[in-house]
Design an enzyme around this catalytic site. Structure first.
Site: not given
Ligand code: G6P
Length: 608
Positions: A2, A27, A75, A101-102, A481, A485, A488, A504, A603
């Site tokens: 947010c 955000r 969000w 936010n929160g 990763e 990537k 997402e 397995h 994010k």
């Molecule tokens: C969210 C983002 C991810 C990120 C994760 C951890 O889920 O969408 O891309 O890796 O948070 O975020 P940070 O800011 O703690 O690296």
């Protein structure tokens, strides 16, 4: 998670608020709204969907009067994304407006109590409870009312509050979630994050927990929860607006992928002096390093994947056991750690609630916490015992790229630095590692120069429905990763598997045309990985290999191969991740996906 923005001054507030929200859309982006005070009443406009919907509806805010206001991009946590649940929220008789936010964890309880007193709620959010509490406890003194309701709310909050009776002030208050105050000339700002106000001012105050700011056109006064005035240092933001702009790229993600040589260079350059790694920003002593008997790593998302890579590297170089945990699981499994455990916390934003809580849990158990963080002054950076900043610059795209690479660079430096102190690295190996580290930016650039080829590969693969990333050892850590990537941003189902584990169970999902991306950069296990490739290929898989230059045999068992330059084993992830980022980006783009703001994601995730 947010975004919040606020403005008070002589200009029309809404266009400034909406512009600020646009900068914060990474955000959260399922609805957006603004509230201004035109001197007599609140004007609230909010819309479901991205900020563009609100922009269109309000003519970029031009048709909303008032010189003071607050805005929010959401969000959803409590209540579906909808116009009613969008912020700002008003109290019953519209005397208070709130953006938040929160999460207010005890909101059900509070809502129940207020409902019993006859207060009628119209949204499903926890935020509306705050507006109603303010009205219920209103005694005409806004600061006093705010301090009265703070202890009633459990959870985390960053709030922007307006009071109808006081059109000339905005209140900002935080506990947990970040909030900054922008200092202007006869105008002041409020924001959850710097990019929202960076084209207006570079001078900010960062609110600390339980601080309250009274923001007027020509003054900002910060108080603690007991209403004592707090003197705050003015911080000057050094990075420029360009760093938070697309700079000609179609998406932030592509721009940030391309910025990786710089991000890695900046992160290592100052820390390598005369061929030695110097981590003089940490207080951790060589003696403490020698005394640790275990390393504990906690993080979320991509940062967690850096942790998994780190486990392979630390165990190889330091010969100390390493545990890596997803932060949200760590706290609740009563982890066995103590003062002989070093905790490493990894976070781009430095605000991820799960990671922050995990760090606090580790510290409570006596563990020393070193944080690897990108955002200066963030909660994790401040709360850690030591912080090593990644110097990746602001990262805007939700899918991280350059921060991931910069975090890896810090892991290499820590591993070499610790390994040297522990006497586990020979002088020759030390020299080699440092020279490979210094060469990384250039080698990353060599891969970026192949973007057109990788784009071409993506054009042939973007319609696949299922993708499996496989690898062994450090390649497996990296495949996590690669898979994240892709899924997402492209919404293509993908999984990462330890190549030897596929047989397995999961191999039953491989059928004609299933895309398997085989990471084969780790030479020691190259032969074994090739056997796993053959297993999936003989069941119809289309295999794309990623390997180091020179591994010609990979061509024989794959449909195509992306070659990366050679480097030392521990640094391979920094190179192999790049083609996977580019591939994910173009597969998503060919599918017509949003890329910088993928559905359901945010994010910075400031809720547990
Ligand atoms: C969210 C983002 C991810 C990120 C994760 C951890 O889920 O969408 O891309 O890796 O948070 O975020 P940070 O800011 O703690 O690296």
């Amino acid at each position: 998670m947010c975004g919040i923005v606020g403005y008070i001054g002589d200009e029309q507030a809404a266009p400034i608020l909406i512009k600020g929200l646009e900068k914060l859309k990474y955000r959260g982006y399922d609805s957006a709204g603004v509230c201004t005070n035109d001197g007599e009443k609140f004007i609230v406009e909010k819309e479901k969907g991205k900020i563009e919907v609100l922009q269109k509806y309000t003519d970029d805010g031009k048709n909303i009067a008032g010189n003071a206001g607050i805005g929010h991009t959401r969000w959803a946590t409590h209540g579906e994304p909808s116009k009613i649940n969008a912020h700002p929220h008003l109290s019953q008789s519209e005397s208070f407006a709130v953006v938040h936010n929160g999460i207010i964890e005890n909101y059900m309880e509070l809502k129940q109590e207020l409902s019993e007193k006859g207060i009628v709620f119209c949204s499903s959010t926890d935020t509306e409870v705050i507006a109603q509490l303010l009205e219920y406890y209103d005694n005409g003194d806004l600061l006093d009312t705010v301090t009265k309701i703070m202890p009633l709310m459990k959870g985390s909050y960053a709030l922007g509050i307006m009071y109808k009776e006081k059109p000339d002030e905005i209140i900002a208050v935080r506990k947990g979630s970040p909030l900054i105050i922008g200092i202007g000339e006869n105008e002041n700002y409020l924001a959850s994050d710097v990019p929202a106000i960076l084209d207006k001012t570079r001078k900010i105050y960062r609110l600390d927990n339980e601080e309250i700011a009274v923001i007027k056109r020509d003054s900002i006064t910060v108080y603690d929860a007991e209403k004592n005035v707090v003197e705050k240092p003015v911080e000057t933001i050094e990075w420029s607006m360009d760093a938070a702009e697309k700079d000609g790229y179609e998406h932030f993600m592509l721009k940030e992928i391309m910025e990786q040589p710089k991000a890695v260079h900046n992160t290592i350059a100052e820390r390598i002096r005369d061929g030695r790694i110097v981590l003089d920003e940490i207080k951790l002593t060589p003696e403490q390093i020698r005394n640790f008997d275990k390393i504990n790593i906690v993080a979320c998302g991509s940062a967690y994947h850096v942790g998994v890579v780190a486990k392979y590297i630390f165990e190889k170089l330091l010969r100390k056991p390493v545990e890596v945990d997803v932060a949200s699981e760590f706290k609740y499994r009563d982890p066995i750690i103590n003062e002989k455990t070093l905790t490493i916390v990894i976070s781009q934003s430095g605000e991820t609630a799960d990671t922050k809580e995990a760090m606090q849990e580790a510290q409570k158990k006596g563990s020393y916490a070193v944080a690897i963080v990108n955002v200066v002054g963030s909660a994790i950076a401040v709360g850690a015992d030591d912080v090593i900043y990644t110097l990746a610059g602001p990262e805007i795209a939700v899918a991280t790229t350059k921060a991931y690479s910069a975090q890896l660079a810090v892991i290499y430096m820590m591993a070499i630095y610790f390994g040297d102190i522990l006497g586990k690295i020979s002088e020759q190996d030390y020299k080699n590692y440092v020279s490979e580290l210094l060469a990384l930016p250039e080698k990353i650039q060599l891969i970026l120069d192949k973007t057109e080829d990788i784009k071409n590969t993506a054009s042939k693969l973007f319609a696949r429905k299922d993708v499996f990333f496989i690898g062994r050892n450090i390649d497996y850590a990296l495949s996590l990763e690669g898979s994240l990537k892709l899924k997402e941003i492209s919404y293509i189902h993908s999984e990462a598997y330890a190549a030897g584990e596929l047989k397995h169970g999961t191999i039953s999902l491989i059928e004609d045309g299933t895309l398997v991306i085989a990471l084969s950069t780790y030479d020691d296990l190259g032969e074994k990985l090739q056997s796993n490739i053959k297993e999936v290929q003989s069941r119809g898989a289309y295999v794309l290999g990623i390997g180091c230059e020179g591994r010609e045999s990979l061509k024989k068992c794959t449909k195509s191969v992306i070659f990366i330059p050679k480097t030392c084993d521990i640094m391979l992830p920094s190179l192999a991740v790049v083609p996977m980022q580019i591939l994910a980006y173009y597969m998503a783009r060919f599918k017509g996906c949003e890329i910088d703001t993928p559905r359901n994601l945010a994010k910075s995730v400031t809720v547990e």
